[in-house]
Write a protein that holds these residues in place. Sequence first.
Motif: not given
Length: 156
Positions: A83-94, A107-121
């Motif tokens: 019974x999944x009605x809707x999916x909302x995905x909120x993403x951020x890159x840093x 272990x050294x330098x800079x990395x890309x990070x993607x945060x992904x929050x998923x809401x299941x209605x």
Amino acid sequence: MGDARQEADRTTEKSDIRSVVVRGSAAGFAQEIVAAPHRMAADEPVSVGGTDTGLSPYDLLLASLGACTSITVGMSARRKGWPLQEVTVNLRHSKIHATDCAECETREGMLDRIERDIHFAGSLSNEQRSKLLEIANKCPVHRTLTSEIVIQPRAV
């Protein structure tokens, strides 16, 4: 920039692989994007010298991951009759320092990070929610971004 659609159509006719054509003036950051019948714009924010007439390249990357995540999760829930009605995905890159990432191999330098929050209605059980989160990590774009990527540039 009007030839981009014709170029995308020609490339698409040659194979089953859909081509994306991006074209822009070297004078600024604004870009026209054409993928078969679809058109959109990309640009950089005013704060970095763009005119903000479209999504930034990282916005487009996040949109690809979010769309693929939502499509994959929805398809799986439909197949299972959940019974999944809707999916909302909120993403951020840093960008983060590698030393600030305990779970990262680098272990050294800079990395890309993607945060992904998923809401299941929907009236999902905890087990179904957990399984959908697992399935989200198997969407094709997620797999592409977490695998080795080979980009073959060539001037034509």
